[in-house]
Design a protein around this motif. Sequence first.
Motif, PDB file in Angstrom:
ATOM      1  N   ARG A 105      93.573  42.140  30.542  1.00  0.00           N
ATOM      2  CA  ARG A 105      94.592  41.727  29.340  1.00  0.00           C
ATOM      3  C   ARG A 105      95.139  42.494  28.455  1.00  0.00           C
ATOM      4  NH1 ARG A 105      94.415  36.031  28.438  1.00  0.00           N
ATOM      5  NH2 ARG A 105      92.847  35.015  29.618  1.00  0.00           N
ATOM      6  N   ASP A 106      94.599  44.068  28.565  1.00  0.00           N
ATOM      7  CA  ASP A 106      94.767  44.899  27.592  1.00  0.00           C
ATOM      8  C   ASP A 106      95.438  46.119  28.172  1.00  0.00           C
ATOM      9  OD1 ASP A 106      95.106  46.242  25.185  1.00  0.00           O
ATOM     10  OD2 ASP A 106      93.460  47.410  25.555  1.00  0.00           O
ATOM     11  N   GLN A 107      96.098  45.752  29.440  1.00  0.00           N
ATOM     12  CA  GLN A 107      96.568  46.831  30.346  1.00  0.00           C
ATOM     13  C   GLN A 107      98.306  46.780  30.366  1.00  0.00           C
ATOM     14  OE1 GLN A 107      94.567  49.374  31.403  1.00  0.00           O
ATOM     15  NE2 GLN A 107      92.727  47.994  30.706  1.00  0.00           N
ATOM     16  N   ASP A 108      98.800  47.911  30.661  1.00  0.00           N
ATOM     17  CA  ASP A 108      99.977  47.932  31.129  1.00  0.00           C
ATOM     18  C   ASP A 108     100.511  47.510  32.517  1.00  0.00           C
ATOM     19  OD1 ASP A 108     101.313  48.577  28.269  1.00  0.00           O
ATOM     20  OD2 ASP A 108     100.199  50.584  28.545  1.00  0.00           O
ATOM     21  N   VAL A 109      99.757  48.475  33.190  1.00  0.00           N
ATOM     22  CA  VAL A 109      99.713  47.983  34.668  1.00  0.00           C
ATOM     23  C   VAL A 109      98.383  47.799  35.349  1.00  0.00           C
ATOM     24  CG1 VAL A 109     100.016  49.402  36.994  1.00  0.00           C
ATOM     25  CG2 VAL A 109     101.517  49.742  35.099  1.00  0.00           C
ATOM     26  N   ILE A 110      98.249  46.883  36.252  1.00  0.00           N
ATOM     27  CA  ILE A 110      97.123  46.476  37.030  1.00  0.00           C
ATOM     28  C   ILE A 110      97.268  46.726  38.460  1.00  0.00           C
ATOM     29  CG2 ILE A 110      95.408  44.849  37.778  1.00  0.00           C
ATOM     30  CD1 ILE A 110      96.269  43.341  35.223  1.00  0.00           C
ATOM     31  N   TYR A 111      96.572  48.014  38.792  1.00  0.00           N
ATOM     32  CA  TYR A 111      96.870  48.467  40.302  1.00  0.00           C
ATOM     33  C   TYR A 111      96.083  48.105  41.140  1.00  0.00           C
ATOM     34  CZ  TYR A 111      99.645  52.154  42.863  1.00  0.00           C
ATOM     35  OH  TYR A 111     100.148  52.781  44.041  1.00  0.00           O
ATOM     36  N   VAL A 112      96.251  47.167  42.221  1.00  0.00           N
ATOM     37  CA  VAL A 112      95.163  46.857  43.068  1.00  0.00           C
ATOM     38  C   VAL A 112      95.344  47.719  44.332  1.00  0.00           C
ATOM     39  CG1 VAL A 112      94.269  44.745  44.321  1.00  0.00           C
ATOM     40  CG2 VAL A 112      95.364  44.402  42.205  1.00  0.00           C
ATOM     41  N   GLY A 113      93.930  48.304  44.913  1.00  0.00           N
ATOM     42  CA  GLY A 113      94.129  48.946  45.940  1.00  0.00           C
ATOM     43  C   GLY A 113      93.837  48.181  47.523  1.00  0.00           C
ATOM     44  N   GLY A 114      93.740  48.871  48.385  1.00  0.00           N
ATOM     45  CA  GLY A 114      93.631  48.379  49.839  1.00  0.00           C
ATOM     46  C   GLY A 114      92.488  48.200  50.223  1.00  0.00           C
ATOM     47  N   GLY A 115      92.288  47.640  51.369  1.00  0.00           N
ATOM     48  CA  GLY A 115      90.788  47.223  51.996  1.00  0.00           C
ATOM     49  C   GLY A 115      90.843  46.049  52.428  1.00  0.00           C
ATOM     50  N   SER A 116      89.971  45.112  52.378  1.00  0.00           N
ATOM     51  CA  SER A 116      89.823  43.718  52.675  1.00  0.00           C
ATOM     52  C   SER A 116      90.368  42.680  51.965  1.00  0.00           C
ATOM     53  CB  SER A 116      88.405  43.455  53.114  1.00  0.00           C
ATOM     54  OG  SER A 116      88.031  41.892  53.297  1.00  0.00           O
ATOM     55  N   THR A 117      91.507  42.042  52.193  1.00  0.00           N
ATOM     56  CA  THR A 117      92.056  41.277  51.436  1.00  0.00           C
ATOM     57  C   THR A 117      91.330  39.668  51.343  1.00  0.00           C
ATOM     58  OG1 THR A 117      94.280  41.593  52.341  1.00  0.00           O
ATOM     59  CG2 THR A 117      94.042  39.455  51.395  1.00  0.00           C
ATOM     60  N   ALA A 118      90.481  39.383  52.372  1.00  0.00           N
ATOM     61  CA  ALA A 118      89.635  38.234  52.322  1.00  0.00           C
ATOM     62  C   ALA A 118      88.435  38.495  51.189  1.00  0.00           C
ATOM     63  CB  ALA A 118      89.062  38.045  53.584  1.00  0.00           C
ATOM     64  N   ASN A 119      87.838  39.614  51.272  1.00  0.00           N
ATOM     65  CA  ASN A 119      86.869  39.840  50.525  1.00  0.00           C
ATOM     66  C   ASN A 119      87.387  39.771  49.124  1.00  0.00           C
ATOM     67  OD1 ASN A 119      85.136  40.088  52.567  1.00  0.00           O
ATOM     68  ND2 ASN A 119      84.857  42.382  52.651  1.00  0.00           N
ATOM     69  N   LEU A 120      88.347  40.662  48.951  1.00  0.00           N
ATOM     70  CA  LEU A 120      88.947  40.698  47.640  1.00  0.00           C
ATOM     71  C   LEU A 120      89.174  39.219  46.853  1.00  0.00           C
ATOM     72  CD1 LEU A 120      92.183  42.764  46.554  1.00  0.00           C
ATOM     73  CD2 LEU A 120      92.056  40.395  46.009  1.00  0.00           C
ATOM     74  N   LEU A 121      89.691  38.332  47.654  1.00  0.00           N
ATOM     75  CA  LEU A 121      89.988  37.141  47.135  1.00  0.00           C
ATOM     76  C   LEU A 121      88.770  36.260  46.840  1.00  0.00           C
ATOM     77  CD1 LEU A 121      92.791  36.094  49.536  1.00  0.00           C
ATOM     78  CD2 LEU A 121      93.422  36.343  47.175  1.00  0.00           C
ATOM     79  N   ALA A 122      87.855  36.409  47.652  1.00  0.00           N
ATOM     80  CA  ALA A 122      86.435  35.692  47.506  1.00  0.00           C
ATOM     81  C   ALA A 122      85.949  36.215  46.200  1.00  0.00           C
ATOM     82  CB  ALA A 122      85.732  36.054  48.669  1.00  0.00           C
ATOM     83  N   ILE A 123      85.863  37.379  46.003  1.00  0.00           N
ATOM     84  CA  ILE A 123      85.045  38.128  44.829  1.00  0.00           C
ATOM     85  C   ILE A 123      85.914  37.832  43.536  1.00  0.00           C
ATOM     86  CG2 ILE A 123      84.421  40.201  43.709  1.00  0.00           C
ATOM     87  CD1 ILE A 123      83.622  41.350  46.744  1.00  0.00           C
ATOM     88  N   TRP A 124      87.014  37.856  43.578  1.00  0.00           N
ATOM     89  CA  TRP A 124      88.000  37.764  42.503  1.00  0.00           C
ATOM     90  C   TRP A 124      87.837  36.147  41.843  1.00  0.00           C
ATOM     91  CZ3 TRP A 124      93.682  39.928  42.995  1.00  0.00           C
ATOM     92  CH2 TRP A 124      93.658  41.094  42.695  1.00  0.00           C
ATOM     93  N   ARG A 125      87.823  35.359  42.683  1.00  0.00           N
ATOM     94  CA  ARG A 125      87.645  33.925  42.706  1.00  0.00           C
ATOM     95  C   ARG A 125      86.232  33.496  42.028  1.00  0.00           C
ATOM     96  NH1 ARG A 125      91.000  32.457  47.864  1.00  0.00           N
ATOM     97  NH2 ARG A 125      92.897  32.208  46.807  1.00  0.00           N
TER      98      ARG A 125
END
Length: 240
Positions: free
Chosen positions: A89-109
Motif C-alpha cells: 500500500r505504501d508503494q508508487d509501483v508494484i512490479y511483478v516478475g515472471g515465472g509460474s502464473t498458477a503458483n503466483l495466483l495460488a500463493i497470492w490468494r
Amino acid sequence: MSAAIRGTIVTLGGGGFSMSDDGTSAIDDLLLDLTGRERPKVCFVPTASGDSLDYSSHFEAAFAGRAETSVLSLFGNRVYDYSDPEMLRDQDVIYVGGGSTANLLAIWRLHGVPEVLRAAAADGTILAGISAGMNCWFDASSTDSFGPLAPLRDGLGFLPGSACPHYLGEPGRREKYLDWVGSGTLPEGIAADDFSALIWRDGELVEAVSEQPGRPVFQVERRDGVGVEREIPVRQLTAR
C-alpha cells in the motif's frame, strides 16, 4: 471473475530489466515516469519465481539510484524475510516478475495479496508485471505453468479477457493462443510480443508501447470459430 480494477496497470509481454543484460529498459523508464515522482518507491514481487534471489538482485541493481526499492517476500529466505503484503500500500509501483502464473495466483490468494493490490491501485499505486506478471491481472491467460503451454481461466480479473505474453518470442505461443481464442477455450484478449507493453487505466487500454522496433501487439478476437489478430498501434520508446 472480478470487476475491472480502478487504477493504472502496465503489462509487459517481455522486456524490461528482466530481459536486459545491463538492466536498462525504456519501458522501465516510462514506468518510473508515470509515477510523477523524482525517486519513486518500487516494490518487486518475485512470487512466480519462488522469490528468486538472482531475479531480485537484478531488479535492485537495475533500479539503484533512481528508485527506493524493496522486495515482497512471501516465501521468506535467507536474504528477504517474510513481508506483510500490507507493505504494498505504501508503494508508487508494484512490479511483478515472471515465472509460474498458477503458483503466483495460488500463493497470492493464500496471503490476501489480491485485496491489497486492488486497494493500492485505487489509491494511485501503479501495478506492473512481465510474463506471469502480465497474465495475472487478466481473467485468463496462456501459460506454461504446467509444463506444456495450456489455457488458464483463473486470473484476478483486474483486466478483462485473456492475455498471451512472449507472443512471437516463444515457439507455439501464437498458434496455440489463436486456437484457444477461436475455439472459445479462452476469451478474446491481448497478445504482446517481447519488448512491448500496454498501459491500462480503469480497465481500459490507453496505449501500447515498445522498446525495440518491430515488436507488435495484437487484439485477438473470435470470428466464426477462428482466432483472428487485429494489430494495435505501438508507440516506439526512446532509450535514455
